[in-house]
Design a protein around this motif. Structure first.
Motif, PDB file in Angstrom:
ATOM      1  N   TYR A  53      22.391   2.452  -6.588  1.00  0.00           N
ATOM      2  CA  TYR A  53      20.995   2.277  -6.230  1.00  0.00           C
ATOM      3  C   TYR A  53      20.425   3.607  -5.768  1.00  0.00           C
ATOM      4  N   GLU A  54      19.143   3.737  -5.967  1.00  0.00           N
ATOM      5  CA  GLU A  54      18.445   4.950  -5.549  1.00  0.00           C
ATOM      6  C   GLU A  54      17.006   4.572  -5.223  1.00  0.00           C
ATOM      7  N   PHE A  55      16.570   4.925  -4.015  1.00  0.00           N
ATOM      8  CA  PHE A  55      15.170   4.713  -3.667  1.00  0.00           C
ATOM      9  C   PHE A  55      14.317   5.705  -4.452  1.00  0.00           C
ATOM     10  N   ASP A  56      13.190   5.260  -4.949  1.00  0.00           N
ATOM     11  CA  ASP A  56      12.231   6.161  -5.576  1.00  0.00           C
ATOM     12  C   ASP A  56      11.706   7.103  -4.488  1.00  0.00           C
ATOM     13  N   SER A  57      11.756   8.414  -4.732  1.00  0.00           N
ATOM     14  CA  SER A  57      11.402   9.383  -3.694  1.00  0.00           C
ATOM     15  C   SER A  57       9.948   9.236  -3.245  1.00  0.00           C
ATOM     16  N   GLY A  58       9.046   8.931  -4.162  1.00  0.00           N
ATOM     17  CA  GLY A  58       7.644   8.730  -3.795  1.00  0.00           C
ATOM     18  C   GLY A  58       7.445   7.490  -2.945  1.00  0.00           C
ATOM     19  N   ASP A  59       8.125   6.403  -3.321  1.00  0.00           N
ATOM     20  CA  ASP A  59       8.052   5.164  -2.542  1.00  0.00           C
ATOM     21  C   ASP A  59       8.642   5.362  -1.150  1.00  0.00           C
ATOM     22  N   LEU A  60       9.748   6.105  -1.077  1.00  0.00           N
ATOM     23  CA  LEU A  60      10.399   6.340   0.204  1.00  0.00           C
ATOM     24  C   LEU A  60       9.514   7.185   1.122  1.00  0.00           C
ATOM     25  N   LEU A  61       8.885   8.202   0.570  1.00  0.00           N
ATOM     26  CA  LEU A  61       7.972   9.031   1.362  1.00  0.00           C
ATOM     27  C   LEU A  61       6.807   8.186   1.884  1.00  0.00           C
ATOM     28  N   LYS A  62       6.256   7.353   1.014  1.00  0.00           N
ATOM     29  CA  LYS A  62       5.157   6.468   1.424  1.00  0.00           C
ATOM     30  C   LYS A  62       5.608   5.536   2.548  1.00  0.00           C
ATOM     31  N   LEU A  63       6.816   4.958   2.420  1.00  0.00           N
ATOM     32  CA  LEU A  63       7.339   4.057   3.437  1.00  0.00           C
ATOM     33  C   LEU A  63       7.501   4.774   4.772  1.00  0.00           C
ATOM     34  N   TYR A  64       8.069   5.968   4.766  1.00  0.00           N
ATOM     35  CA  TYR A  64       8.285   6.693   6.023  1.00  0.00           C
ATOM     36  C   TYR A  64       6.957   7.080   6.675  1.00  0.00           C
ATOM     37  N   ARG A  65       5.971   7.424   5.889  1.00  0.00           N
ATOM     38  CA  ARG A  65       4.640   7.709   6.452  1.00  0.00           C
ATOM     39  C   ARG A  65       4.037   6.451   7.068  1.00  0.00           C
ATOM     40  N   GLU A  66       4.193   5.336   6.371  1.00  0.00           N
ATOM     41  CA  GLU A  66       3.681   4.059   6.868  1.00  0.00           C
ATOM     42  C   GLU A  66       4.389   3.655   8.167  1.00  0.00           C
ATOM     43  N   MET A  67       5.717   3.813   8.196  1.00  0.00           N
ATOM     44  CA  MET A  67       6.450   3.488   9.417  1.00  0.00           C
ATOM     45  C   MET A  67       6.012   4.398  10.563  1.00  0.00           C
ATOM     46  N   ASP A  68       5.804   5.653  10.278  1.00  0.00           N
ATOM     47  CA  ASP A  68       5.353   6.595  11.305  1.00  0.00           C
ATOM     48  C   ASP A  68       3.995   6.170  11.861  1.00  0.00           C
ATOM     49  N   ASP A  69       3.082   5.788  10.964  1.00  0.00           N
ATOM     50  CA  ASP A  69       1.743   5.341  11.387  1.00  0.00           C
ATOM     51  C   ASP A  69       1.811   4.074  12.241  1.00  0.00           C
ATOM     52  N   ARG A  70       2.817   3.223  11.993  1.00  0.00           N
ATOM     53  CA  ARG A  70       2.941   1.949  12.709  1.00  0.00           C
ATOM     54  C   ARG A  70       3.914   2.022  13.893  1.00  0.00           C
ATOM     55  N   ASP A  71       4.399   3.236  14.179  1.00  0.00           N
ATOM     56  CA  ASP A  71       5.403   3.451  15.231  1.00  0.00           C
ATOM     57  C   ASP A  71       6.624   2.564  14.988  1.00  0.00           C
ATOM     58  N   GLU A  72       7.132   2.626  13.755  1.00  0.00           N
ATOM     59  CA  GLU A  72       8.312   1.869  13.346  1.00  0.00           C
ATOM     60  C   GLU A  72       9.413   2.824  12.918  1.00  0.00           C
ATOM     61  N   GLU A  73      10.591   2.246  12.755  1.00  0.00           N
ATOM     62  CA  GLU A  73      11.722   2.980  12.208  1.00  0.00           C
ATOM     63  C   GLU A  73      12.522   2.032  11.317  1.00  0.00           C
ATOM     64  N   PRO A  74      13.371   2.576  10.438  1.00  0.00           N
ATOM     65  CA  PRO A  74      14.208   1.701   9.614  1.00  0.00           C
ATOM     66  C   PRO A  74      15.338   1.130  10.475  1.00  0.00           C
ATOM     67  N   VAL A  75      15.287  -0.162  10.732  1.00  0.00           N
ATOM     68  CA  VAL A  75      16.315  -0.820  11.545  1.00  0.00           C
ATOM     69  C   VAL A  75      17.463  -1.269  10.643  1.00  0.00           C
ATOM     70  N   VAL A  76      17.128  -1.784   9.463  1.00  0.00           N
ATOM     71  CA  VAL A  76      18.125  -2.200   8.473  1.00  0.00           C
ATOM     72  C   VAL A  76      17.816  -1.490   7.169  1.00  0.00           C
ATOM     73  N   ILE A  77      18.847  -0.928   6.574  1.00  0.00           N
ATOM     74  CA  ILE A  77      18.758  -0.398   5.211  1.00  0.00           C
ATOM     75  C   ILE A  77      19.754  -1.225   4.411  1.00  0.00           C
ATOM     76  N   TYR A  78      19.263  -1.891   3.383  1.00  0.00           N
ATOM     77  CA  TYR A  78      20.145  -2.819   2.669  1.00  0.00           C
ATOM     78  C   TYR A  78      20.197  -2.503   1.185  1.00  0.00           C
ATOM     79  N   HIS A  79      21.295  -2.920   0.583  1.00  0.00           N
ATOM     80  CA  HIS A  79      21.396  -2.941  -0.872  1.00  0.00           C
ATOM     81  C   HIS A  79      22.483  -3.934  -1.261  1.00  0.00           C
TER      82      HIS A  79
END
Length: 140
Positions: A53-79
Motif C-alpha cells: 500500500y502507498e498513500f497518494d502524496s497529494g492526498d496525504l499532504l491535504k490530510l495533514y494540512r486538514e488535521m493541522d487546521d483542526r488541531d488533530e493528529e493521526p491516532v490510528v494508521i491502518y491498512h
C-alpha cells in the motif's frame, strides 16, 4: 492499548473488505494529544496492489494540512493484508514514521473479503514492533 469505538472498527473492516483483493489504507484522526481516534479518513491505495500500500502524496499532504487546521493528529494508521497475517512487514516498519500512532492491520487472507478478519494493533517506534491489546467500545 488501543481503545476504539465499534463504529470506527466496523468502518476499518468494511474498507478492508471493499478494497479486497487490494490492500486498503487510511487514517483515523483525533484531537491532538488525546490519543482518542474519532474521525475516519479512508485513503486511496495509490499502488492499487494486493501486496503493498502507498498513500497518494497529494492526498496525504491535504490530510495533514486538514488535521493541522483542526488541531488533530493521526491516532490510528491502518491498512490491510490480503494474503498474510495481520503483522507488520519490513516495508510497513520502514514506513512507520508516526511514533505516537497505533498501527492497525486487518488481514483479509483466506476470507475472500467476507471475514472473519484479524484486527490487530501495534506501536512501531524506531523499528521496534510492540503488539497491543484492542478494546472495542460502543462510545467513549
Amino acid at each position: 492499548m488501543l481503545t476504539i469505538t465499534r463504529a470506527l472498527y466496523d468502518q476499518i473492516v468494511a474498507h478492508a473488505r471493499a478494497d479486497h483483493p487490494d490492500e486498503a489504507c487510511g487514517v483515523v484522526a483525533g484531537p491532538a494529544g488525546s490519543g482518542r481516534p474519532e474521525r475516519f479518513v479512508p485513503m486511496l491505495n495509490a499502488a492499487r496492489s494486493p501486496t503493498f500500500y502507498e498513500f497518494d502524496s497529494g492526498d496525504l499532504l491535504k490530510l495533514y494540512r486538514e488535521m493541522d487546521d483542526r488541531d488533530e493528529e493521526p491516532v490510528v494508521i491502518y491498512h490491510s493484508h490480503t494474503a498474510t497475517e495481520a503483522y507488520p512487514s519490513r516495508t510497513d516498519v520502514s514506513y512507520a514514521n508516526e511514533p505516537g500512532a497505533h498501527y492497525v492491520l486487518v488481514s483479509t487472507a483466506d476470507t475472500d473479503g467476507a471475514g472473519p478478519f484479524q484486527f490487530r494493533s501495534y506501536r512501531i517506534v524506531d523499528g521496534e514492533i510492540t503488539e497491543e491489546d484492542v478494546e472495542v467500545v460502543e462510545t467513549y
